[in-house]
Design a protein around this motif. Structure first.
Motif, short mmCIF file in Angstrom:
data_model
loop_
_atom_site.label_atom_id
_atom_site.label_comp_id
_atom_site.label_asym_id
_atom_site.label_seq_id
_atom_site.Cartn_x
_atom_site.Cartn_y
_atom_site.Cartn_z
N GLY A 136 0.78 -1.24 0.00
CA GLY A 136 0.00 0.00 0.00
C GLY A 136 0.81 1.28 0.00
O GLY A 136 0.28 2.35 0.28
N TYR A 137 2.07 1.20 -0.30
CA TYR A 137 2.92 2.38 -0.40
C TYR A 137 3.08 2.72 -1.88
O TYR A 137 2.78 1.91 -2.73
N PRO A 138 3.61 3.89 -2.19
CA PRO A 138 3.91 5.03 -1.33
C PRO A 138 2.63 5.71 -0.85
O PRO A 138 1.61 5.68 -1.52
N ARG A 139 2.75 6.34 0.31
CA ARG A 139 1.61 7.03 0.95
C ARG A 139 1.95 8.49 1.15
O ARG A 139 2.96 8.83 1.73
N ARG A 140 1.08 9.32 0.68
CA ARG A 140 1.21 10.76 0.93
C ARG A 140 0.32 11.08 2.11
O ARG A 140 -0.82 10.64 2.18
N GLN A 141 0.85 11.82 3.05
CA GLN A 141 0.05 12.20 4.21
C GLN A 141 -0.51 13.60 3.99
O GLN A 141 0.22 14.50 3.62
N GLY A 142 -1.79 13.74 4.20
CA GLY A 142 -2.40 15.03 3.91
C GLY A 142 -2.88 15.77 5.10
O GLY A 142 -2.83 15.51 6.20
#
Length: 63
Positions: free
Chosen positions: A57-63
């Motif tokens: 489930g990566y890459p993950r951008r944190q918002g």
């Protein structure tokens, strides 16, 4: 018939680095060693990392 390799960015980095504090980056999912060695890896080695992090489930951008 050969498959065309997937088009990916040069690196999975999403500028949410946490390897100073974590063994696995919360942004890209790579280990500290993978991050530090990325520029030295062969394309085949990078492909293995890409497959694993995408499955996780990566890459993950944190918002």
């Amino acid at each position: 018939m050969s498959q065309t390799p997937p088009v990916r960015p040069d690196t999975p980095c999403v500028a949410v680095c946490s390897t100073t504090f974590d063994d696995v980056c919360r942004g890209c999912g790579r280990t500290v060693v993978e991050v530090s060695q990325w520029v030295f890896m062969t394309q085949e080695e990078k492909d293995v990392v890409w497959e694993r992090i995408l499955a996780e489930g990566y890459p993950r951008r944190q918002g």
